[in-house]
Design a protein around this motif. Structure first.
Motif: not given
Length: 438
Positions: A269-270, A277
């Motif tokens: 998610k980053t 994020p």
């Protein structure tokens, strides 16, 4: 002897007033996009006609057309940019081509001219559609998102023409509608055949090159309770009623917070170019039917982000949709009523994302030109959604975001952009076109 790039930079500095005048003219058109496109006013068309006149004076061959929304949806259903129910009567796209001498690489300069509604007028210190220049900033709806960028790309071309800078490659110039409601205008532009060897989308990035943007999901989480008299003691909780949908809503909001905390530490998610994020933002809550009745129904509207490496086989956020749906189902398992009457997720919008590699020749050329313009060549991510995925993926035109203004000003009252940003952006674009298309 003064180099051609020094002449370009000097001329842009000298034309600062004209850049402001151009943006002021664009702001004066209330080109508001509506959730119901049939209620849109003439502002989008009027703005496009103004730009078409400017382009044709520069020698562009132009194309102004009303896209066929239903036909586009049927052709691209299930693909990026295809949104059901969008129509474009009286809401045209604009495209134009200025031919080079031949043999050089082409560039597309693209942006949108639709703006979100200004909101409550009492929150504005000025009329949102009457541009005001004050203390080195131009104020008005769209100054940042994103008529400022459109003004810069137009003025960059005008200055190159004014200086008679020789270009071998073509310049393609496109401005679209409907970006703020899902991107079907850009889909129509790519479908029309507008493309180039590389592109700049002048979304606001504070004049930083952003070869990456988020994908965005809009969803509706529906919680069905059972209405009842709010002031009386319930006699059959979790059976015949009442069941307060506001209370169910609180539980689901807590569940969304849990997923957000999980995503904060999930490497999927980053991205190194993104400041934060991926997150799920709650943007609307609708619940209740009467002041003295417990809510029988609640809706939570969410705005969720995803990254290019999370795209599904259709180039969209299907995998992330399923992830959110599974989490919502798990939250429901913790409550006896929701276990028997689970929340439903309806998806409203899936706007795709894209990434152009940092070592792409255009990115490197752009970085060198930005450095000459006195700006930082450091790459960054564009935290919001932009339409770069459509020309990049469908149109085979690697496109990056780069534009003036603080992106956090987008959609806010008292939106404003600095004149310095406008000049620097125009300079960087003009130098990039010169280096790429020569």
């Amino acid at each position: 002897m003064v180099s051609i790039e020094e002449r370009i930079a000097e001329r842009v500095e000298a034309r600062g007033d004209q850049i402001v005048e151009t943006l002021s003219a664009l702001i004066s058109f209330p080109s508001i996009v509506m959730s119901d496109p049939t209620k849109a006013g003439p502002g989008e068309r009027d703005c496009q006609l103004y730009l078409q006149t400017r382009l044709e004076k520069l020698g562009f061959t132009t194309d102004l057309w009303d896209p066929d929304g239903p036909a586009l949806y049927e052709q691209y259903k299930g693909r990026p940019g295809a949104n059901k129910g969008r129509t474009f009567e009286g809401r045209p796209n604009l495209g134009g081509t200025l031919k080079g001498t031949g043999g050089g690489k082409s560039i597309m300069l693209t942006g949108h001219i639709d703006v979100v509604p200004p909101g409550a007028r009492e929150h504005w210190q000025t009329d949102p559609f009457e541009p005001v220049l004050k203390d080195g900033f131009l104020h008005g709806r769209g100054t940042v998102d994103m008529k400022g960028g459109v003004a810069c790309m137009l003025m960059a071309v005008e200055i190159l023409k004014e200086l008679d800078v020789p270009l071998s490659g073509d310049i393609v110039f496109t401005t679209v509608v409907d970006e703020e409601i899902g991107g079907m205008g850009s889909l129509a532009m790519v479908d029309r055949g507008f493309r180039a060897d590389a592109g700049i989308m002048t979304e606001p990035t504070a004049n930083r090159i952003a070869p990456l943007c988020h994908g965005i999901l809009w969803g509706r989480i529906i919680l069905d309770g059972i209405g009842g008299h709010a002031e009386l003691t319930p006699n059959a909780w979790y059976s015949s009623g009442p069941v307060d949908a506001v209370q169910l809503c609180r539980q689901m909001l807590d569940g969304i917070d849990i997923l957000n905390r999980r995503w904060m530490f999930d490497p999927k998610k980053t991205h190194p170019l993104m400041d934060m994020p991926n997150q799920i933002m709650v943007t609307q809550i609708n619940a209740g039917e009467h002041p003295s009745s417990t809510a029988g129904r609640a809706e939570i509207i969410i705005d969720a982000q995803y990254l290019p490496h999370e795209k599904d086989e259709f180039g969209l956020g299907g995998a992330v949709k399923r992830e959110i749906e599974e989490h919502v189902a798990n939250v429901c398992q913790a409550d006896p009523y929701l276990r028997a009457h689970p929340a439903r997720v309806e998806w409203i919008l899936d706007a795709d994302c894209a990434e152009v590699p940092a070592d792409h020749p255009f990115v490197e050329t752009f970085q060198s030109a930005v450095g000459i313009a006195g700006l930082s060549p450091k790459l960054s991510g564009f935290g919001a959604h932009s339409d770069i995925g459509l020309p990049t993926g469908l149109g085979n035109t690697p496109t990056v975001n780069f534009g003036p203004g603080d992106p956090a000003q987008s959609h806010q009252p008292n939106e404003r952009v600095s004149v310095r940003d406008l000049i620097d952006c125009t300079k960087a674009i003009a130098l990039t076109v010169h280096r790429w298309c020569r």
